[in-house]
Enzyme design. Sequence first.
Site, PDB file in Angstrom:
ATOM      1  CG  ASN A  12      -1.732   1.204   1.419  1.00  0.00           C
ATOM      2  OD1 ASN A  12      -1.794   2.042   0.513  1.00  0.00           O
ATOM      3  ND2 ASN A  12      -2.377   1.331   2.568  1.00  0.00           N
ATOM      4  CE  LYS A  14      -0.242   3.191   4.633  1.00  0.00           C
ATOM      5  NZ  LYS A  14      -0.246   3.265   6.079  1.00  0.00           N
ATOM      6  CG  HIS A  97      -5.960   1.873   5.013  1.00  0.00           C
ATOM      7  ND1 HIS A  97      -5.563   2.793   5.950  1.00  0.00           N
ATOM      8  CD2 HIS A  97      -4.937   1.001   4.876  1.00  0.00           C
ATOM      9  CE1 HIS A  97      -4.329   2.496   6.350  1.00  0.00           C
ATOM     10  NE2 HIS A  97      -3.934   1.413   5.713  1.00  0.00           N
ATOM     11  CD  GLU A  99      -3.004   5.402   6.746  1.00  0.00           C
ATOM     12  OE1 GLU A  99      -2.926   5.408   5.506  1.00  0.00           O
ATOM     13  OE2 GLU A  99      -2.123   4.932   7.492  1.00  0.00           O
ATOM     14  CD  GLU A 167      -3.646  -2.570   7.105  1.00  0.00           C
ATOM     15  OE1 GLU A 167      -2.525  -2.790   6.641  1.00  0.00           O
ATOM     16  OE2 GLU A 167      -4.294  -1.549   6.847  1.00  0.00           O
ATOM     17  N   GLY A 173       2.195   2.071  10.802  1.00  0.00           N
ATOM     18  CA  GLY A 173       3.202   3.119  10.704  1.00  0.00           C
ATOM     19  C   GLY A 173       3.889   3.460  12.022  1.00  0.00           C
ATOM     20  CB  SER A 212       4.676  -2.094  12.172  1.00  0.00           C
ATOM     21  OG  SER A 212       4.292  -0.744  12.433  1.00  0.00           O
TER      22      SER A 212
END
Length: 252
Positions: A12, A14, A97, A99, A167, A173, A212
């Site tokens: 991904n 991003k 996702h 985010e 996730e 991250g 991660s």
Amino acid sequence: MTPGIRPLIAGNWKMNGSWRGSRRLADAVRDAAPALDCSLLVCPPFLHVQAVAATLLGSPVAVGGQDCHAKPSGAHTGDIGAPMLRDAGATHVLLGHSERRADHGESSALVFAKCEAALAAGLTPVVCVGETEAQRDAGHAEAVVGQQLSESLPLGFITAGGIIAYEPVWAIGTGRTPTEADIAAMHAHMRRRLVLAFGPTAELTRLLYGGSVKPSNAAAILALPDVDGALVGGASLVADDFIAIAQAVPRG
Ligand code: PGA
């Protein structure tokens, strides 16, 4: 790993990279792919999907979008419809996702509608689920993920080969990951929920872990039962790291 499932390592990217950089990254993944014992997917920013798909044409590496609109077309400024992604050469799309859920207030009901749009356009949805740190600390991780699964997945999801990515929001991250036991427990929980809801076909649904993942922890995570691959963010931007993660897939 789950017997009978070919693992998938997905990147991904991003909101990163230039057109040239995306092409270079795609070149490197394409060149490494024949020696890797897993399926591969890269999800560039919308603007780069077409160039990356052209680079990967004829290679075993698939291309995905990072989101799509719930409607196929229309007056939705700044959005991208699933048929456009398909037209640009994508075969997959990430949906829900964390985010997107956080930055754009996306609910599971919206993810459900986007999933239907993806399936109607012939795209394979990769639906992301995961709990926040507060939810895990309160002992609600499995309930949160269970609810996300039951609210986000339309009827045809499993038979169309839809993919789930677990996730944990607090692992994305941050360099932090759940313990191997926690990942295995959540994946077993997701498998049970899916089989209960969709029947035995869900035994062959790919369940990815994301958050991660890096070369140093990939082998241990990918060896866990019911972990059928990884969704990789930061480490997927470095070709050598992404390839090293794919090399860590246990030989089946
Ligand atoms: P990360 O991101 O690997 O950088 O933690 C994973 C993701 O958000 O898909």
